[in-house]
Write a protein that holds these residues in place. Structure first.
Motif, PDB file in Angstrom:
ATOM      1  N   ASP A 114       0.839  -1.207   0.000  1.00  0.00           N
ATOM      2  CA  ASP A 114       0.000   0.000   0.000  1.00  0.00           C
ATOM      3  C   ASP A 114       0.873   1.256   0.000  1.00  0.00           C
ATOM      4  N   MET A 115       1.925   1.251   0.828  1.00  0.00           N
ATOM      5  CA  MET A 115       2.840   2.384   0.879  1.00  0.00           C
ATOM      6  C   MET A 115       3.536   2.577  -0.471  1.00  0.00           C
ATOM      7  N   ILE A 116       4.006   1.488  -1.055  1.00  0.00           N
ATOM      8  CA  ILE A 116       4.712   1.566  -2.332  1.00  0.00           C
ATOM      9  C   ILE A 116       3.786   2.063  -3.445  1.00  0.00           C
ATOM     10  N   ASP A 117       2.555   1.590  -3.458  1.00  0.00           N
ATOM     11  CA  ASP A 117       1.584   2.053  -4.461  1.00  0.00           C
ATOM     12  C   ASP A 117       1.307   3.550  -4.325  1.00  0.00           C
ATOM     13  N   GLU A 118       1.181   4.014  -3.087  1.00  0.00           N
ATOM     14  CA  GLU A 118       0.972   5.453  -2.863  1.00  0.00           C
ATOM     15  C   GLU A 118       2.198   6.232  -3.337  1.00  0.00           C
ATOM     16  N   GLY A 119       3.385   5.734  -3.041  1.00  0.00           N
ATOM     17  CA  GLY A 119       4.601   6.390  -3.510  1.00  0.00           C
ATOM     18  C   GLY A 119       4.652   6.468  -5.025  1.00  0.00           C
ATOM     19  N   ARG A 120       4.317   5.378  -5.691  1.00  0.00           N
ATOM     20  CA  ARG A 120       4.317   5.376  -7.152  1.00  0.00           C
ATOM     21  C   ARG A 120       3.323   6.420  -7.696  1.00  0.00           C
ATOM     22  N   ARG A 121       2.173   6.490  -7.046  1.00  0.00           N
ATOM     23  CA  ARG A 121       1.127   7.416  -7.491  1.00  0.00           C
ATOM     24  C   ARG A 121       1.582   8.871  -7.389  1.00  0.00           C
ATOM     25  N   VAL A 122       2.231   9.243  -6.295  1.00  0.00           N
ATOM     26  CA  VAL A 122       2.560  10.658  -6.088  1.00  0.00           C
ATOM     27  C   VAL A 122       3.981  11.040  -6.484  1.00  0.00           C
ATOM     28  N   LEU A 123       4.950  10.188  -6.227  1.00  0.00           N
ATOM     29  CA  LEU A 123       6.335  10.576  -6.480  1.00  0.00           C
ATOM     30  C   LEU A 123       6.662  10.667  -7.959  1.00  0.00           C
ATOM     31  N   THR A 124       5.980   9.892  -8.775  1.00  0.00           N
ATOM     32  CA  THR A 124       6.228   9.953 -10.218  1.00  0.00           C
ATOM     33  C   THR A 124       5.661  11.230 -10.849  1.00  0.00           C
ATOM     34  N   LEU A 125       4.925  12.008 -10.076  1.00  0.00           N
ATOM     35  CA  LEU A 125       4.418  13.300 -10.560  1.00  0.00           C
ATOM     36  C   LEU A 125       5.447  14.420 -10.401  1.00  0.00           C
TER      37      LEU A 125
END
Length: 98
Positions: free
Chosen positions: A21-32
């Motif tokens: 869940d943490m990694i998915d959230e990171g992928r969602r926001v950090l790639t922006l």
């Protein structure tokens, strides 16, 4: 190209799904964040490895290191997700060569 590499373990009491869940959230926001070009996550094959997980985030160049460090999306993710979950960690930035 720069690779921002973090090896880490989860805080005691957290499970595999918490990590995902943490990694998915990171992928969602950090790639922006401007200059972030790629995002990788992995888990150690050896259950006895000193660090169980890794997160690698690629930047276009060195100038992105400081931008990323203080970018509001990164700060929020780090404060609300990563630092609370990944209590045992090492972070290093690497130049990538062809």
């Amino acid at each position: 190209m720069i690779r921002h590499l973090i090896v880490f373990n989860l805080r005691e009491g957290l499970g595999h799904q918490d990590c995902l869940d943490m990694i998915d959230e990171g992928r969602r926001v950090l790639t922006l964040i401007p200059g972030v070009t790629d995002y990788h996550f992995g888990e150690a094959v050896d259950l006895a490895a000193k660090y169980r997980y890794y997160l690698a985030i690629d930047f276009t160049d060195e100038s992105v290191i400081e931008l990323y460090k203080y970018h509001p999306l990164h700060v929020k993710f780090a404060d609300e997700w990563f630092r609370r979950s990944a209590t045992d960690r090492i972070t290093t930035d690497y130049n990538l060569y062809p």
